[in-house]
Design a protein around this motif. Structure first.
Motif, PDB file in Angstrom:
ATOM      1  N   SER A  92      32.030  63.882  15.314  1.00 30.70           N
ATOM      2  CA  SER A  92      31.378  65.044  14.710  1.00 30.70           C
ATOM      3  C   SER A  92      32.274  66.274  14.618  1.00 30.70           C
ATOM      4  O   SER A  92      31.951  67.218  13.899  1.00 30.70           O
ATOM      5  N   THR A 157      26.519  60.674  14.973  1.00 31.08           N
ATOM      6  CA  THR A 157      26.802  61.926  14.274  1.00 31.08           C
ATOM      7  C   THR A 157      28.266  61.982  13.843  1.00 31.08           C
ATOM      8  O   THR A 157      29.165  61.794  14.656  1.00 31.08           O
ATOM      9  N   ARG A 177      19.532  58.641  15.655  1.00 30.16           N
ATOM     10  CA  ARG A 177      20.707  59.461  15.933  1.00 30.16           C
ATOM     11  C   ARG A 177      21.153  59.378  17.391  1.00 30.16           C
ATOM     12  O   ARG A 177      20.340  59.467  18.310  1.00 30.16           O
ATOM     13  N   PRO A 179      24.916  60.675  19.775  1.00 26.73           N
ATOM     14  CA  PRO A 179      26.153  61.459  19.650  1.00 26.73           C
ATOM     15  C   PRO A 179      27.421  60.616  19.604  1.00 26.73           C
ATOM     16  O   PRO A 179      28.409  61.017  18.997  1.00 26.73           O
TER      17      PRO A 179
END
Length: 278
Positions: A92, A157, A177, A179
């Motif tokens: 991300s 992400t 979702r 991380p």
């Protein structure tokens, strides 16, 4: 004569300023940054939770195929291991970390895409992986990517892998979702997630350390690039020379077999076709 001396002095001062190389001066945008090919030290972004590719050990050091590739490239650029700083760089924040100068290069399963090339200059690829799918233990009826319809799949992400299932392959899976891929694998082990679909090297590393099975239905080419600051064409060319040498001297094959030789994957040991330094 008195009238011309001040003018001559002013002109000389202006010419002196113009003669200073851009790399050493400060303009409106601040000091110009050099190419990474000239760096004395390198800060390299890697992953910390991808077994076989990039893992952070309890003592703070990093290990994995990407880490070894990055170390080799740095060495070919004249930067020995003691002058390399590895830092965790999740999907991300990769573009932001490069643009802000927090890292000099990223070697972290960073797939080259048209959208990313607008923000990052990519050397390589240093390897071409293929997307596959890992399903949770005991999950029946999933033998190819189309069988993920209605199933909950990992959506990390900053990653495009889940989009390739839903948007490109047209499979009506349900994205959930998380991380990082490490978090996805923990959810898969708990039974909170049905599947993780991403690069086969990533899956092979996780499959060796945890539950689940790879369905062996590969699709797409995932071109792992070395991300560097946008516009550093000289640095890109230098990294490409290092990657070429890595394959020519047998280092690439040795590292691939060391990290993934027991995975059952068909490993490619020839120099990948480069994308070009744009």
């Amino acid at each position: 004569m008195r009238a011309t001396r001040p003018a001559a002095a002013a002109l000389a001062a202006v010419l002196a300023v113009l003669a200073v190389p851009a790399v050493a001066g400060c303009g409106i945008g601040g000091p110009q940054r050099r190419t990474i090919a000239d760096n004395h030290r390198l800060v390299i972004g890697v992953k910390e939770d991808q077994p076989g590719l990039g893992v952070k050990r309890p003592d703070g050091t990093y290990a994995g195929f990407d880490v070894d590739v990055a170390t080799y490239i740095a060495g070919r650029l004249g930067v020995p291991p003691e002058r390399i700083e590895f830092t965790t760089t999740n999907s991300s924040v990769r573009e932001e970390a490069l643009a802000a100068g927090r890292v000099d290069m990223i070697v972290a399963t960073y797939s080259i895409t048209a959208a990313r090339k607008r923000k990052v200059t990519f050397a390589g690829p240093y390897y071409v992986a293929h997307q596959d799918t890992l399903v949770r233990p005991g999950l029946p009826g999933v033998d190819d990517v189309r069988d993920l319809a209605g199933r909950e799949i990992c959506a990390v992400t900053g990653s495009n892998s889940w989009r390739r299932v839903i948007e490109e392959r047209g499979v009506a899976a349900v994205p959930v979702r998380y991380p990082t891929y490490g978090a996805c694998m923990e959810a898969l082990a708990r039974g909170d997630l049905d599947a993780v679909s991403t690069d086969d090297l990533i899956l092979a590393g996780f499959a060796g350390d945890g539950p689940g099975r790879i369905i062996n239905d590969p699709f797409t080419d995932e071109k792992y690039g070395v991300g560097i600051r946008k516009g550093d064409v000289a640095g890109c060319a230098a990294v490409n020379r290092a990657i070429t040498r890595m394959y020519q001297d047998g280092t690439a094959e040795r590292l691939l077999r060391e990290w993934f030789g027991e995975s059952g994957l068909e490993l490619t040991t020839s120099v990948p076709q480069f994308e070009g330094c744009t």
